[in-house]
Scaffold this motif. Structure first.
Motif, PDB file in Angstrom:
ATOM      1  N   LEU A   1      22.046  18.839   0.014  1.00  0.00           N
ATOM      2  CA  LEU A   1      23.149  18.192  -0.362  1.00  0.00           C
ATOM      3  C   LEU A   1      24.087  18.789   0.403  1.00  0.00           C
ATOM      4  O   LEU A   1      24.968  18.505   1.179  1.00  0.00           O
ATOM      5  N   LEU A   2      23.898  20.120   0.347  1.00  0.00           N
ATOM      6  CA  LEU A   2      25.070  20.951   1.113  1.00  0.00           C
ATOM      7  C   LEU A   2      25.016  21.047   2.389  1.00  0.00           C
ATOM      8  O   LEU A   2      25.864  21.211   2.989  1.00  0.00           O
ATOM      9  N   GLU A   3      23.682  21.097   3.034  1.00  0.00           N
ATOM     10  CA  GLU A   3      23.378  21.160   4.380  1.00  0.00           C
ATOM     11  C   GLU A   3      23.942  19.788   5.016  1.00  0.00           C
ATOM     12  O   GLU A   3      24.723  19.650   6.155  1.00  0.00           O
ATOM     13  N   ALA A   4      24.106  18.588   4.219  1.00  0.00           N
ATOM     14  CA  ALA A   4      24.563  17.324   4.792  1.00  0.00           C
ATOM     15  C   ALA A   4      26.111  17.387   4.754  1.00  0.00           C
ATOM     16  O   ALA A   4      26.799  16.895   5.478  1.00  0.00           O
ATOM     17  N   LEU A   5      26.799  17.946   3.760  1.00  0.00           N
ATOM     18  CA  LEU A   5      28.028  17.938   3.434  1.00  0.00           C
ATOM     19  C   LEU A   5      28.979  18.968   4.306  1.00  0.00           C
ATOM     20  O   LEU A   5      30.137  18.688   4.589  1.00  0.00           O
ATOM     21  N   LEU A   6      28.187  20.020   4.491  1.00  0.00           N
ATOM     22  CA  LEU A   6      29.115  21.336   5.191  1.00  0.00           C
ATOM     23  C   LEU A   6      29.894  20.811   6.245  1.00  0.00           C
ATOM     24  O   LEU A   6      30.918  21.460   6.555  1.00  0.00           O
ATOM     25  N   PRO A   7      29.268  20.082   7.438  1.00  0.00           N
ATOM     26  CA  PRO A   7      30.460  19.778   8.707  1.00  0.00           C
ATOM     27  C   PRO A   7      31.526  19.237   8.364  1.00  0.00           C
ATOM     28  O   PRO A   7      32.607  19.390   8.911  1.00  0.00           O
ATOM     29  N   ASP A   8      31.851  18.418   7.096  1.00  0.00           N
ATOM     30  CA  ASP A   8      33.100  17.670   6.732  1.00  0.00           C
ATOM     31  C   ASP A   8      33.547  18.280   5.464  1.00  0.00           C
ATOM     32  O   ASP A   8      34.865  17.696   5.213  1.00  0.00           O
ATOM     33  N   SER A   9      33.198  19.250   5.090  1.00  0.00           N
ATOM     34  CA  SER A   9      33.795  19.813   3.994  1.00  0.00           C
ATOM     35  C   SER A   9      35.275  20.661   4.182  1.00  0.00           C
ATOM     36  O   SER A   9      35.416  21.193   5.193  1.00  0.00           O
TER      37      SER A   9
END
Length: 692
Positions: free
Chosen positions: A581-589
């Motif tokens: 989940l974090l890998e997918a979220l990181l670019p837009d966080s």
């Protein structure tokens, strides 16, 4: 010595003569004072004060009479007569008779004469009579007195009456008297229109003066104002010409006209356009009168333009309801008066409170360059400079100086509470600050600042271990809409109290109110609070509950909800899922530091240590201005999670030194630092800013 001999000796030593001097002098003083106390403005009780002073002084006078007049006489008498003694070795009367009488003086021994014993006995009796008389006077005039105003000395009039006197024409041209009349009319109109006070015009003063003269009562302008009209303030001014330019001066005096409250800068304009000067002066006068009694007047170099002051008041009210229009009115107030310091400072605070530190700092630097030498202004600039540097102790100290001048101003009171708790971690200081303003003074339904005060006080109570007191104070908020910060503190208190039913009811109430994202956050925080108490079973109820809800919503989750989902998976120790989940979220966080740190910890647990180290290397390289220790704090979390306590404490110390704040989720309130809480080094971190 008998009484007759004592009285005779008193006559011989002029005791009665000296006592009569005191009595007659006191009587004359009382007679004179009874005639003059009222004309000089003293209250009637002044006569009682004088009588008590003279009465109590009487025994002291009698003693001083002995000490400086009678005692020297007694000493000379003793030196003359001496003391008769006989030898201890004498064997009989014949030897005693054969001894020569001589004077013996015994060093350090006082031998009381019969007159001295009788004198001090009389002094004792007189002192008892005086004390009894004084107690009767005090009881009759003070203890049993219902009208306590009788004891107060007259102060300056406390009312909204403002006298505007005729402006003095120093131009030597009677045709320019009209300028003075225009100035008076313009200022009076402004006072009335803006409801600053009740106006006393020059015409009213003149009418009173004429009536009093007709009644053969001595009067003049000052006497009429002070004795009959009694304004709280008096506006007066003068004007003259200099090389064809009109110069106008104005000042505001107290009601007794014996002290100048403010003298405004001299205004200059074209003699053919006197209204330019008059309008300028009017704005300053109204600005002073309107802001008098508020904290704003103490920080300004000069009273603000009244239009600017009204705009600032509007911005202050908008701040209370967190309106987006606040910045607009701040800018309008600055445009209306470029010398108005307070809205410029508020603009810095506006951006600072929204974490737009670069903008706030640049505005502060401009403001610092414009500021003169006024101590209050320099102090507030130093406060914000300390905030931008992360120097929490100086930020606390400088604001405390400002706070002490107006501790009951709610915004200042709240800010001082926040500084005490979150900047220097002094929960014990919050109590004193909170108690300054009684809670019953506020309408809590319409006071956001009041909610914040209760939030900070509740957090301070929990820090001090006062769980039951926190619940008692915040329980009324349990079933209200809003007050989200307070509900978080109440949840923490319920968890610490072990009241599981109350926690469940609170979470259900939040869910029913429809703030679903907030409910998810509170479910995660509740789970973490239970984990901190060691009740993992209860914690999992809330973590699994929010996870099930998030899975049900699927792709409908927002970015922030998905980040909550990833954090929840992390704390449920589902590191594989959390990592994905974090890998997918990181670019837009919006929180790349925090999310990358969670990802590194997930990598670590998944056996991908190289990825974890690389991720934390990226975190370390994210340092920039205005982070206030955020990078070091995340490094400390990673190393604490890894079990490297010594390294974690080193980074924690660096984080707090850089200005990282103590909040409801950081340092000792952070679940990841629970294993460190008992160490002396961790206590050093918590006390970093309040030592010394």
């Amino acid at each position: 010595m008998n009484l007759k001999d004592f009285i005779k000796e008193c006559h011989e030593k002029e005791v009665f003569k000296n006592l009569s001097i005191y009595i007659v002098s006191s009587w004359v003083l009382i007679q004179v004072f009874s005639e003059i106390y009222e004309p000089i403005g003293l209250p009637k009780i002044s006569m009682t004060y004088l009588l008590l002073a003279l009465l109590i002084s009487f025994p002291f006078y009698i003693y001083l009479l002995w000490r400086y007049r009678l005692k020297p006489l007694e000493t000379r008498y003793k030196n003359r007569d001496g003391i008769k003694v006989t030898s201890k070795s004498s064997d009989g009367p014949e030897d005693e008779n054969g001894l020569k009488k001589k004077k013996v003086h015994l060093p350090g021994v006082r031998l009381l004469s019969p007159f001295q014993r009788m004198y001090f006995s009389a002094l004792f009796v007189i002192s008892l009579v005086v004390l009894l008389s004084a107690s009767l006077i005090v009881r009759a005039n003070f203890i049993e007195q219902e009208d306590m105003s009788a004891f107060t000395f007259p102060d300056e009039p406390d009312n909204d009456r403002i006298a505007v006197l005729t402006f003095q024409n120093n131009t030597a041209d009677p045709n320019l008297d009209v300028i003075g009349n225009m100035a008076v009319d313009w200022i009076m109109h402004g006072i009335t229109q803006n409801k600053v006070g009740q106006v006393i015009s020059p015409q009213i003063v003149e009418d009173y003066t004429n009536v009093l003269k007709a009644a053969v009562i001595p009067s003049e302008e000052n006497g009429v104002l002070k004795e009959y009209l009694r304004p709280s303030k008096v506006v007066k001014g003068t004007y003259y010409l200099n090389n064809g330019r009109l110069l106008l001066q104005c000042s505001v005096m107290n009601g007794n006209m014996n002290r100048t409250l403010v003298s405004f800068e001299q205004v200059e304009c074209d003699a053919d356009s006197p209204l330019d000067c008059i309008e300028n002066v009017k704005q300053r006068v109204l600005g002073y009168l309107g802001s008098r009694g508020t904290k704003i007047i103490g920080i300004e170099e000069k009273p603000p333009n009244f239009n600017a002051y009204k705009l600032w008041l509007e911005s202050y009210d908008l701040q209370q309801i967190q309106s987006p229009d606040q910045l607009r009115t701040i800018n309008e107030a600055i445009a209306a008066d470029s010398s108005f310091f307070r809205p410029k400072l508020d603009r810095v605070a506006y951006y600072y409170n929204r974490d737009e530190f670069a903008i706030a700092d640049s505005l502060l630097q401009v403001l610092a360059a414009e500021t003169g030498t006024k101590r209050e202004q320099l102090n507030m600039i130093q406060h914000y400079e300390a905030c931008f540097k992360g120097d929490n102790r100086t930020a606390f100290k400088t604001y405390k100086e400002e706070y002490n001048s107006a501790p009951k101003e709610i915004e200042m009171n709240l800010s001082m509470m926040v500084l005490a708790l979150q900047f220097v971690n002094m929960p014990q200081a919050v109590d004193t600050i909170y108690a300054v303003i009684p809670q019953e003074d506020f309408d809590l339904d319409n006071c956001i600042s009041c909610e914040y005060r209760d939030f900070v006080q509740g957090m301070a109570n929990l820090e001090l271990g006062r769980v039951a007191e926190t619940i008692e104070m915040l329980k009324p908020y349990a079933n209200t809409a809003g007050q989200e910060w307070i509900k978080e503190v109440l949840m923490k208190a319920y968890v610490l109290e072990g009241d599981h039913a109350a926690v469940a009811d609170l979470m259900e109430h939040i869910r029913l109110l429809g703030r679903i994202e907030y409910w998810q956050l509170m479910m995660l925080k509740t789970g973490l609070e239970y984990m901190k108490t060691g009740n993992k079973a209860e914690a999992m109820k809330y973590l699994t509950g929010v996870t099930a809800f998030q899975e049900q919503r699927g792709r409908q989750l927002s970015q922030s909800e998905r980040e909550l989902q990833a954090e929840t998976a992390f704390y449920m120790e589902d590191y594989d899922r959390a990592g994905a989940l974090l890998e997918a979220l990181l670019p837009d966080s919006d929180d790349p530091l925090g999310m990358k740190t969670y990802l590194a910890m997930a990598y670590l647990k998944n056996g991908e240590e190289e990825k974890a180290q690389n991720a934390m290397l990226e975190v370390s390289e994210m340092r920039s201005e205005y982070q206030f220790g955020e990078v070091d704090y995340n490094l400390a979390r990673f190393h604490a999670f890894k079990g490297e306590e010594e390294v974690a404490l080193k980074y924690l110390l660096q984080a707090v030194a850089a200005g990282k704040r103590f909040t409801s989720t950081t340092f000792h309130n952070d679940y990841l630092f629970q294993p460190l809480k008992a160490s002396p080094e961790f206590r050093k971190v918590l006390n970093f800013w309040n030592e010394g």
